[in-house]
Design a protein around this motif. Structure first.
Motif, mmCIF file in Angstrom:
data_model
loop_
_atom_site.group_PDB
_atom_site.id
_atom_site.type_symbol
_atom_site.label_atom_id
_atom_site.label_comp_id
_atom_site.label_asym_id
_atom_site.label_seq_id
_atom_site.Cartn_x
_atom_site.Cartn_y
_atom_site.Cartn_z
ATOM 1 N N LEU A 40 -3.822 -72.030 -61.325
ATOM 2 C CA LEU A 40 -4.455 -71.323 -60.209
ATOM 3 C C LEU A 40 -5.231 -72.284 -59.306
ATOM 4 N N GLU A 41 -5.953 -73.239 -59.912
ATOM 5 C CA GLU A 41 -6.714 -74.200 -59.113
ATOM 6 C C GLU A 41 -5.788 -75.106 -58.314
ATOM 7 N N ALA A 42 -4.690 -75.550 -58.939
ATOM 8 C CA ALA A 42 -3.725 -76.393 -58.229
ATOM 9 C C ALA A 42 -3.070 -75.603 -57.103
ATOM 10 N N HIS A 43 -2.782 -74.342 -57.372
ATOM 11 C CA HIS A 43 -2.169 -73.493 -56.350
ATOM 12 C C HIS A 43 -3.105 -73.338 -55.150
ATOM 13 N N GLN A 44 -4.392 -73.159 -55.415
ATOM 14 C CA GLN A 44 -5.359 -73.038 -54.324
ATOM 15 C C GLN A 44 -5.455 -74.343 -53.538
ATOM 16 N N ALA A 45 -5.406 -75.476 -54.239
ATOM 17 C CA ALA A 45 -5.469 -76.769 -53.558
ATOM 18 C C ALA A 45 -4.247 -76.979 -52.667
ATOM 19 N N PRO A 50 -1.701 -77.918 -45.813
ATOM 20 C CA PRO A 50 -0.323 -77.599 -45.427
ATOM 21 C C PRO A 50 0.559 -78.853 -45.421
ATOM 22 N N PRO A 51 1.860 -78.688 -45.651
ATOM 23 C CA PRO A 51 2.771 -79.835 -45.581
ATOM 24 C C PRO A 51 2.844 -80.388 -44.152
ATOM 25 N N ILE A 52 3.197 -81.646 -44.027
ATOM 26 C CA ILE A 52 3.238 -82.296 -42.719
ATOM 27 C C ILE A 52 4.263 -81.647 -41.790
#
Length: 128
Positions: A40-45, A50-52
Motif C-alpha cells: 500500500l505504501e509503495a502504491h501510494q508512492a 507520475p511517469p515521464i
C-alpha cells in the motif's frame, strides 16, 4: 497459604502461554500484514510520482484545453472505478479490522507486560 504457590504456578504458565501467543501474533504481523502494508505504501508512492510519458503528454495537451479536460475526466472516472473494486474495498476493510484487533490485543496484554516488568525489576521469579 496453600493457594499462593498454585496461583504463582498458574501465573507462570499463563505468562509462558502469553509469550507463545505474542510470538505468533508478531509472526502473523510480520509475515502477512507487513507485506500488504508495504504494498500500500509503495502504491501510494507510485501514485504521487507520475511517469515521464504522462508529464510529456500533459505538457503537449496544454495547447489543447478541450482535450486536456477530456483526459482529466477520463482519468478521474478510471480512478473512481478502481476505488470501487469489491476486492480492494474488502482488503482495506480487513486491514482496518486487523489494526483494531491488534490495538485491542495490545491493551489486553499491557497489564501483564507491566506486571512482568515490575517483577523483573524486583528480580522476582515465580517458582514452578
Amino acid at each position: 497459604h496453600d493457594d499462593l504457590p498454585l496461583r504463582l504456578h498458574q501465573f507462570r504458565c499463563a505468562m509462558e502461554a502469553n509469550a507463545v501467543v505474542s510470538k505468533r501474533l508478531y509472526l502473523v504481523k510480520c509475515e502477512y500484514r507487513a507485506p500488504f502494508r508495504a504494498f500500500l505504501e509503495a502504491h501510494q508512492a507510485v501514485q504521487r510520482a507520475p511517469p515521464i510519458e504522462v508529464v510529456d503528454k500533459y505538457i503537449q495537451l496544454q495547447s489543447q484545453p478541450a482535450k486536456l479536460e477530456e483526459q482529466r475526466s477520463a482519468a478521474q472516472d478510471s480512478l473512481r472505478s478502481c476505488l470501487q473494486m469489491p476486492a480492494l474495498v474488502e482488503a482495506l476493510a480487513l486491514e482496518q479490522q486487523c489494526e483494531r484487533l491488534e490495538v485491542d490485543m495490545a491493551q489486553f496484554l499491557f497489564p501483564f507486560t507491566e506486571l512482568a516488568r515490575i517483577l523483573d525489576h524486583k528480580h522476582a521469579r515465580p517458582k514452578p
